[in-house]
Design an enzyme around this catalytic site. Structure first.
Site, PDB file in Angstrom:
ATOM      1  N   GLN A 133       0.832  -1.200   0.000  1.00 14.96           N
ATOM      2  CA  GLN A 133       0.000   0.000   0.000  1.00 14.96           C
ATOM      3  C   GLN A 133       0.870   1.255   0.000  1.00 14.96           C
ATOM      4  O   GLN A 133       1.236   1.773   1.044  1.00 14.96           O
ATOM      5  CB  GLN A 133      -0.947   0.008   1.195  1.00 14.96           C
ATOM      6  CG  GLN A 133      -1.955   1.134   1.085  1.00 14.96           C
ATOM      7  CD  GLN A 133      -3.089   1.002   2.068  1.00 14.96           C
ATOM      8  OE1 GLN A 133      -3.168   0.068   2.838  1.00 14.96           O
ATOM      9  NE2 GLN A 133      -3.964   1.963   2.040  1.00 14.96           N
ATOM     10  N   PHE A 134       1.162   1.752  -1.197  1.00 15.76           N
ATOM     11  CA  PHE A 134       2.016   2.936  -1.328  1.00 15.76           C
ATOM     12  C   PHE A 134       1.383   4.174  -0.716  1.00 15.76           C
ATOM     13  O   PHE A 134       2.076   5.116  -0.341  1.00 15.76           O
ATOM     14  CB  PHE A 134       2.384   3.193  -2.801  1.00 15.76           C
ATOM     15  CG  PHE A 134       1.295   3.819  -3.616  1.00 15.76           C
ATOM     16  CD1 PHE A 134       1.251   5.196  -3.775  1.00 15.76           C
ATOM     17  CD2 PHE A 134       0.324   3.047  -4.215  1.00 15.76           C
ATOM     18  CE1 PHE A 134       0.251   5.794  -4.529  1.00 15.76           C
ATOM     19  CE2 PHE A 134      -0.678   3.619  -4.970  1.00 15.76           C
ATOM     20  CZ  PHE A 134      -0.722   4.995  -5.128  1.00 15.76           C
ATOM     21  N   THR A 135       0.052   4.180  -0.572  1.00 17.64           N
ATOM     22  CA  THR A 135      -0.625   5.371  -0.062  1.00 17.64           C
ATOM     23  C   THR A 135      -0.274   5.672   1.392  1.00 17.64           C
ATOM     24  O   THR A 135      -0.596   6.760   1.884  1.00 17.64           O
ATOM     25  CB  THR A 135      -2.148   5.261  -0.218  1.00 17.64           C
ATOM     26  OG1 THR A 135      -2.624   4.146   0.531  1.00 17.64           O
ATOM     27  CG2 THR A 135      -2.541   5.118  -1.683  1.00 17.64           C
TER      28      THR A 135
END
Length: 152
Positions: A78-80
């Protein structure tokens, strides 16, 4: 690296409506990789997560680790987690590692958990995922390698 750890009764990932991964009781780990993360951080973080005592013992105290309860792990990239929301209304993702680097580090993290003895399922990298979970507790922790003490 950053991890949002959630203790779950079960968790699953679907891509395009199709099942990709599923676990029973254990941890759902949302994993982000920062642009400045060093190589060895995946292993350090895996060690910390694996040994956390956040499962209840017979007295109801959080005193048992993942391995002591036979728990499983679902690792979801999850890059967010590196979104910067401080300016404007649209987050900036500049703090996240490039996808090629992040994919390799997330896999190293998952493999490090496996090497410690965890049963690990994986979400899909660079896919739109539907993540379903049943929180247990709820117990949620945010771990960041920038806050881990240096190794001795």
């Amino acid at each position: 690296m950053r991890v949002v750890l959630q203790r779950v009764g079960r968790a699953a990932v679907r891509v395009g409506g199709r099942p990709v991964a599923e676990i029973g009781p254990g941890f759902l780990l949302l994993v982000g990789v920062g642009s400045g993360d060093a190589e060895g951080e995946a292993e350090r973080l895996a060690h910390k997560v694996f040994h956390l005592r956040v499962f209840e013992d017979e007295d109801g105290k959080m005193n048992r680790s993942l391995t002591e309860v036979g728990g499983e792990v679902l690792v979801v990239p999850q890059f967010t987690l590196y979104g910067d929301w401080r300016k404007g209304r649209r987050p900036s993702w500049i703090g996240a590692a490039p996808p090629e680097v992040a994919a390799e580090r997330v896999e190293r993290f998952a493999a490090a958990l496996e090497s410690l003895g965890a049963r690990v399922a994986r979400g899909s990298f660079r896919e739109h995922m539907e993540v379903e979970l049943v929180n247990d507790g709820p117990v949620t922790l945010v771990l960041d390698t920038a806050e881990l003490p240096a190794e001795r």
